[in-house]
Scaffold this motif. Structure first.
Motif, PDB file in Angstrom:
ATOM      1  N   CYS A  78      -1.264   8.381   9.143  1.00 44.91           N
ATOM      2  CA  CYS A  78      -1.188   7.256  10.086  1.00 44.91           C
ATOM      3  C   CYS A  78      -0.772   5.956   9.414  1.00 44.91           C
ATOM      4  CB  CYS A  78      -2.534   7.056  10.784  1.00 44.91           C
ATOM      5  SG  CYS A  78      -2.932   8.373  11.939  1.00 44.91           S
ATOM      6  N   GLU A  79      -0.918   5.871   8.109  1.00 38.17           N
ATOM      7  CA  GLU A  79      -0.570   4.646   7.384  1.00 38.17           C
ATOM      8  C   GLU A  79       0.872   4.701   6.858  1.00 38.17           C
ATOM      9  OE1 GLU A  79      -3.165   2.226   6.861  1.00 38.17           O
ATOM     10  OE2 GLU A  79      -4.518   3.462   8.043  1.00 38.17           O
ATOM     11  N   VAL A  80       1.503   5.838   6.978  1.00 43.40           N
ATOM     12  CA  VAL A  80       2.838   6.002   6.402  1.00 43.40           C
ATOM     13  C   VAL A  80       3.903   6.219   7.473  1.00 43.40           C
ATOM     14  CG1 VAL A  80       4.277   7.484   4.931  1.00 43.40           C
ATOM     15  CG2 VAL A  80       1.959   6.907   4.206  1.00 43.40           C
ATOM     16  N   THR A  81       3.577   6.996   8.488  1.00 44.70           N
ATOM     17  CA  THR A  81       4.592   7.361   9.471  1.00 44.70           C
ATOM     18  C   THR A  81       5.136   6.139  10.193  1.00 44.70           C
ATOM     19  OG1 THR A  81       5.075   8.812  11.338  1.00 44.70           O
ATOM     20  CG2 THR A  81       2.930   7.755  11.353  1.00 44.70           C
ATOM     21  N   GLU A  82       6.408   6.201  10.551  1.00 42.89           N
ATOM     22  CA  GLU A  82       7.025   5.208  11.432  1.00 42.89           C
ATOM     23  C   GLU A  82       6.901   3.774  10.895  1.00 42.89           C
ATOM     24  OE1 GLU A  82       8.664   5.631  14.622  1.00 42.89           O
ATOM     25  OE2 GLU A  82       8.864   7.663  13.862  1.00 42.89           O
ATOM     26  N   GLY A  83       7.029   3.620   9.594  1.00 40.15           N
ATOM     27  CA  GLY A  83       7.025   2.279   9.035  1.00 40.15           C
ATOM     28  C   GLY A  83       7.563   2.292   7.624  1.00 40.15           C
ATOM     29  N   VAL A  84       7.827   1.137   7.092  1.00 40.79           N
ATOM     30  CA  VAL A  84       8.327   1.036   5.725  1.00 40.79           C
ATOM     31  C   VAL A  84       7.783  -0.250   5.120  1.00 40.79           C
ATOM     32  CG1 VAL A  84      10.489  -0.061   6.516  1.00 40.79           C
ATOM     33  CG2 VAL A  84      10.423   1.044   4.292  1.00 40.79           C
ATOM     34  N   HIS A  85       7.545  -0.213   3.821  1.00 42.21           N
ATOM     35  CA  HIS A  85       7.130  -1.435   3.124  1.00 42.21           C
ATOM     36  C   HIS A  85       7.438  -1.305   1.638  1.00 42.21           C
ATOM     37  CE1 HIS A  85       3.590   1.210   2.639  1.00 42.21           C
ATOM     38  NE2 HIS A  85       3.359   0.553   1.532  1.00 42.21           N
ATOM     39  N   ALA A  86       7.633  -2.448   1.009  1.00 42.16           N
ATOM     40  CA  ALA A  86       7.773  -2.497  -0.440  1.00 42.16           C
ATOM     41  C   ALA A  86       6.391  -2.364  -1.083  1.00 42.16           C
ATOM     42  CB  ALA A  86       8.421  -3.811  -0.857  1.00 42.16           C
ATOM     43  N   TYR A  87       6.366  -2.002  -2.335  1.00 42.91           N
ATOM     44  CA  TYR A  87       5.089  -1.990  -3.064  1.00 42.91           C
ATOM     45  C   TYR A  87       5.389  -2.170  -4.548  1.00 42.91           C
ATOM     46  CZ  TYR A  87       6.025   2.867  -4.481  1.00 42.91           C
ATOM     47  OH  TYR A  87       6.579   3.997  -5.015  1.00 42.91           O
ATOM     48  N   GLY A  88       4.368  -2.539  -5.292  1.00 46.94           N
ATOM     49  CA  GLY A  88       4.554  -2.718  -6.733  1.00 46.94           C
ATOM     50  C   GLY A  88       5.696  -3.669  -7.045  1.00 46.94           C
ATOM     51  N   VAL A  89       5.888  -4.660  -6.194  1.00 47.80           N
ATOM     52  CA  VAL A  89       7.042  -5.553  -6.346  1.00 47.80           C
ATOM     53  C   VAL A  89       6.936  -6.308  -7.676  1.00 47.80           C
ATOM     54  CG1 VAL A  89       8.335  -7.455  -5.316  1.00 47.80           C
ATOM     55  CG2 VAL A  89       7.173  -5.791  -3.847  1.00 47.80           C
ATOM     56  N   ALA A  90       7.947  -6.183  -8.483  1.00 43.25           N
ATOM     57  CA  ALA A  90       8.031  -6.859  -9.782  1.00 43.25           C
ATOM     58  C   ALA A  90       6.920  -6.435 -10.736  1.00 43.25           C
ATOM     59  CB  ALA A  90       8.046  -8.378  -9.622  1.00 43.25           C
ATOM     60  N   SER A  91       6.263  -5.334 -10.433  1.00 53.79           N
ATOM     61  CA  SER A  91       5.137  -4.922 -11.282  1.00 53.79           C
ATOM     62  C   SER A  91       4.992  -3.410 -11.411  1.00 53.79           C
ATOM     63  CB  SER A  91       3.841  -5.502 -10.706  1.00 53.79           C
ATOM     64  OG  SER A  91       3.621  -5.001  -9.397  1.00 53.79           O
ATOM     65  N   HIS A  92       5.992  -2.643 -11.005  1.00 58.46           N
ATOM     66  CA  HIS A  92       5.864  -1.183 -11.031  1.00 58.46           C
ATOM     67  C   HIS A  92       6.125  -0.667 -12.450  1.00 58.46           C
ATOM     68  CE1 HIS A  92       6.586   3.060 -10.112  1.00 58.46           C
ATOM     69  NE2 HIS A  92       6.074   2.846  -8.925  1.00 58.46           N
ATOM     70  N   ARG A  93       5.326   0.330 -12.844  1.00 59.41           N
ATOM     71  CA  ARG A  93       5.408   0.850 -14.217  1.00 59.41           C
ATOM     72  C   ARG A  93       6.720   1.546 -14.556  1.00 59.41           C
ATOM     73  NH1 ARG A  93      -0.687   3.451 -14.453  1.00 59.41           N
ATOM     74  NH2 ARG A  93      -1.784   1.570 -15.142  1.00 59.41           N
ATOM     75  N   HIS A  94       7.503   1.859 -13.549  1.00 57.59           N
ATOM     76  CA  HIS A  94       8.791   2.471 -13.869  1.00 57.59           C
ATOM     77  C   HIS A  94       9.820   1.438 -14.331  1.00 57.59           C
ATOM     78  CE1 HIS A  94       8.210   6.576 -11.626  1.00 57.59           C
ATOM     79  NE2 HIS A  94       7.401   6.416 -12.640  1.00 57.59           N
ATOM     80  N   ALA A  95       9.507   0.154 -14.166  1.00 61.62           N
ATOM     81  CA  ALA A  95      10.452  -0.876 -14.618  1.00 61.62           C
ATOM     82  C   ALA A  95      10.671  -0.810 -16.135  1.00 61.62           C
ATOM     83  CB  ALA A  95       9.987  -2.266 -14.172  1.00 61.62           C
TER      84      ALA A  95
END
Lengths: 346, 346, 346, 346
Positions: free
Chosen positions: A195-212
């Motif tokens: 219910c928190e994922v379906t039918e929506g989109v959002h950024a996360y870990g902006v400027a702070s994600h470990r894959h950077a």
């Protein structure tokens, strides 16, 4: 060649299940041990019912694996706990580690992004970063391969050749990435609920994600100097798939067509990489379930810029598939062994 | 005030249905005519069963509307056919047009992007671009409002104040946008089928989408000179929602915090716009079904750059909701009338 | 054995694409012709980009196939047009037809449900109904196999053995079925649009779906007398998968455990069918992308009744996978050839 | 009338959020307290960002509510803990409880299905089962209303009038129900993760779901004797919505049309219930976000049987909306107050 006796450590997560799915079609692979400490003693079908029919070994604790009967280990354990486990394994084992533990060469960078000192610095020196198409020679000779993260895989495959060809500015790379939810794994988090994922989109870990820093490490290697990038991941309402839209500034005199020509040349003989024709856009659904990466380059409306589109399946080329590709390379097998798959669509 | 007698032209599409949904909660609105030429004579419930229970007028052909009983028109017809229809309407009508027909002031730009000369150049001169928060004064006095496109709405709301404040470089704006599939409308296209959309993502209209010149028009107005942008839309596996991740270069001495302060100041009294706190990320699901726009600004990992995140519901603030907001403004009503809605979540 | 040279008629639909995906892993299969009349002359990648990298033949018109180089035909054409096409094929070809054209033995029943007289009654007499596990002997000797519908496959696999064992009442069978949207094919219909399917569920074809007489035909064969069933399909917001929940009345003295024992005995040696343990519920996601059918039987809360749960992938066991299984049977190959697949999950 | 001062206990769950969404449009409702013990002291926007802009009270612990300023309580706490909480509330409060704690009149049945003795048997005697259309008279006089479960609501609304009219056999009722995932709430369970729900379907709680005795209680009341039913719920890949397909045996001489006529007569003046025309199928998406129930009855292919299709939004008519409808009834307000909503579609 004869069979490879394989143990999967952490078989109760999504990347573990995906390794099993793919290895069943690998003619040299024999699964001899599947570990999941909390489910030790249970059949794999108890955590993944889809695997019940296939006569696989029951889950065991890592401590109970008889390593004398094992040649190769896929380690699909959580970040942080992996390094100690691998440090404790017998040295005759070849290993592909799917965690982030051995991806960063610089121990300070590791400590900064993961919040603690590395527990196995000696192994870190030995580990080879397993972006197969880029580091094939090293992978073939490696005993311990650090399998790349999903985001770095989708971004580095197009970017490294372009930086090596000195065709793009290295100080102005923007990576807007979209990932399926399986990248968050099977652990229980509110943000991973349907219910928190379906039918929506959002950024996360902006400027702070470990894959950077992982992306920056290989770009810096290619550029011969320190490179920083914008890397902005977004969570998609889908299980699998990863699309990176990369915005780059062209070096003087370089066109988008030049970038495309470089990529075509570099990847002409690579079985898993397609540079698409014309303005065809890569779609994640066209690589779903496969080890493929589809890329295209399109001239930007902004003069002197280009748009690079790159898609993979985060669980395959971004995790378990590339891990098997690396195993194949480590054994001198054709890299497509067990991985010659058509996308499942629709 | 007394009631507004409203006709909706093109009531059988998604934006038409959304107008009806929202207007039923508007105390001054009375729906007196719903048109759909191909379904003329049928009840609205035959094309939208969810609307059957509400005593709405039957669908009629545009030619059969009695304009003497109509005060206000929402025109939700396809691009290209709209201008001739509106040109033929009686002059006592106030109009909000949801198509693209009257959005571009420059007739040459229109002809270039839409492939034919404009059919109603005189009306184009009269039309006001209805990005309400930015052009409120003009909207309040307008007879004909061109309702903005969904992508332009999500991008212009954060960008215009920042350009007016001279805080960002105008030659380096990159807009990576993600939209729900309802933006493609209800027409039958292979690319809109469930099986072609679910569980995947892809870019489209790369460097060639018609919303680019619309975005550039208002940015150029704000900058006082011609501005081009990178605008790269992506199709999401979701019905509603639009997220724009905008990558900007800061002018010398400006910080991401400065940008945020500008937006907070500009939108402090705007009922539909929230500038989020800290590093909270806007999510499309938190504005679903509402006329709201949620924005945040986060400092980039690349020095001298910032990331602007902006989300709307493409069918509401990106279409039918903003259209009603404009109608409210044109009648001097509080803009929230009929639009004071909480997002439907989950 | 040597290779089988295969033509797929109707390669631009979902079942055609699925045949190609599966046959690429079939060691004896060689695809020599792919037809799609409206796309003749184009590469298969133009209609299915995921198939572009695999060196497949270009699409041709049926009239242009050189049948002398073809051994076997999968016919994935629309209902109604298929019978004339197959009637015109050379007699040396073995054929599996995935349409409904040859599934109903009784020509009057065909005419009643499909609205026109059968065009190839002689071939109908020859055709064998290809529910492999039930009609294996006939399939092995057949030249023309009518591949079962997806709903009948999911319902008949559990029901036929129970009727043969005289364990359930045949006049009180209720089949509530849920199907993924790919069952509607790739043709353009409003009801197949993403926005019309996602996040909702509804019944369709209630008491009037064409798979009802197909189900009844095989149940009547098993019962030795005419059987009618309730069959109520529902459209799911998912691409693939089919779940049939079947409500049956037990004959006197029979228990739900007896039903389960019958199914376990009947399917013990079947590689594609699993009767689940205890109260484990079959899930469509656990058979996704595979030719498997998972079944369980649970005692009802209503005395003297039982609930049978049966799941398949509608595009595989319900269409293309079973078609290949039938081809394998017709050539004496192990039926799992090319079909030994693990579900793709998540 | 004057305003109703409302407390919501358990405001951090999905039904709590839905109460807030709906009550903001209720002219008499004033939210004075929102409780969430684990998040006490935080703003509601910290658990539901979509609620941040609306000036709502901060979350508090139940123990900290000043009951002297409260008229009405919606209790949206988990099953089992609710009864003790409500037993401790001041007696001047009117209460609608959304948990299952007060739904079963028979304390033995409660103990059998919920595994422990009821903690507030006296209150149980007082509680009225709040299926508004069926028990309106009692609800209007009640102080404590037990709000029905979602599945019972969708099944009882069509079944109770038919049993009262003696038109269907009461020993042969089969309810195949499909529910959105929000019915499982916001708690962390592996089975509620996006990757475990999307693109698949499965039954659960087969012959053992706690809503079975609740359904049976009201059917038994209507029938004047004990009734058992088959009730088989299925989890759908969607957030909201519930569809019950109910298979019934007609009593001698009764037709499906007779059933439909009974329902039309019974619900003619009910604002939330529509009996659809002809063979129109109810779809969950047409009631999404509303308090509506759409029903149709279609003659079965099996002689003497009928199919009843009933859809609701599980979070609205199946929970928070019906709770508000009950509050309206308890205060003598029009039941549509705050609930006169059009479905959000697409």
């Amino acid at each position: 060649m004869s069979e490879i006796r394989i143990a999967i450590l952490g078989a109760s997560g999504y990347t573990g299940a995906e390794l099993i799915r793919l290895l069943r079609n690998h003619p040299q692979a024999r699964l001899v041990a599947l570990t999941a400490d909390r489910s030790a003693g249970k059949p794999i079908g108890s955590v993944f019912p889809q695997l019940a029919p296939f006569g696989l070994p029951d889950l065991v604790a890592i401590a109970d694996v008889d390593w004398s009967g094992v040649d190769f280990v896929f380690c699909a354990l959580p970040h942080g706990t992996t390094q100690a486990v691998i440090a404790g394994l017998p040295s005759h084992l070849k290993i592909v580690d799917l965690s982030a533990d051995f991806r960063l060469d610089n121990l300070d960078t590791y400590a900064e992004w993961y919040g603690h000192a590395h527990q196995a610095p000696g192994l870190q020196t030995e580990a080879v970063y397993g972006l197969t198409e880029i580091h094939r020679d090293a992978v073939q000779k490696a005993r311990l391969v650090a399998n790349p993260g999903c985001f770095p895989t989708s971004a580095l495959l197009p970017l490294v050749p372009l930086i090596e060809a000195a065709q793009i500015e290295v100080d102005d790379i923007i990576i807007d990435a979209k990932t399926g939810t399986s990248g968050a794994g099977r652990s229980l988090k509110e943000g991973s609920l349907y219910c928190e994922v379906t039918e929506g989109v959002h950024a996360y870990g902006v400027a702070s994600h470990r894959h950077a820093p992982e992306i920056e490490q290989d770009l810096s290697r290619s550029a011969g100097r320190s490179v920083l990038v914008n890397f902005t991941p977004h969570l998609m309402p889908m299980s699998r798939g990863m699309a990176s839209s990369i915005y780059v500034k062209l070096r003087p005199g370089v066109s988008a067509e030049d970038l495309k020509a470089t990529l075509i040349g570099r990847y002409r003989d690579e079985p898993f990489i397609s540079i698409l024709s014309g303005k065809d856009v890569p779609q994640t659904r066209h690589v779903r379930g496969t080890n493929r990466c589809h890329i295209n380059v399109i001239a930007d409306r902004l003069p002197g810029r280009a748009i690079i589109l790159s898609v993979i399946d985060n669980l395959v080329k971004g995790a378990s598939g590339q891990a098997i590709q690396n195993m194949n390379a480590m054994y001198g097998l054709p890299e497509t062994t067990g991985l010659d798959l058509v996308a499942i669509f629709p």
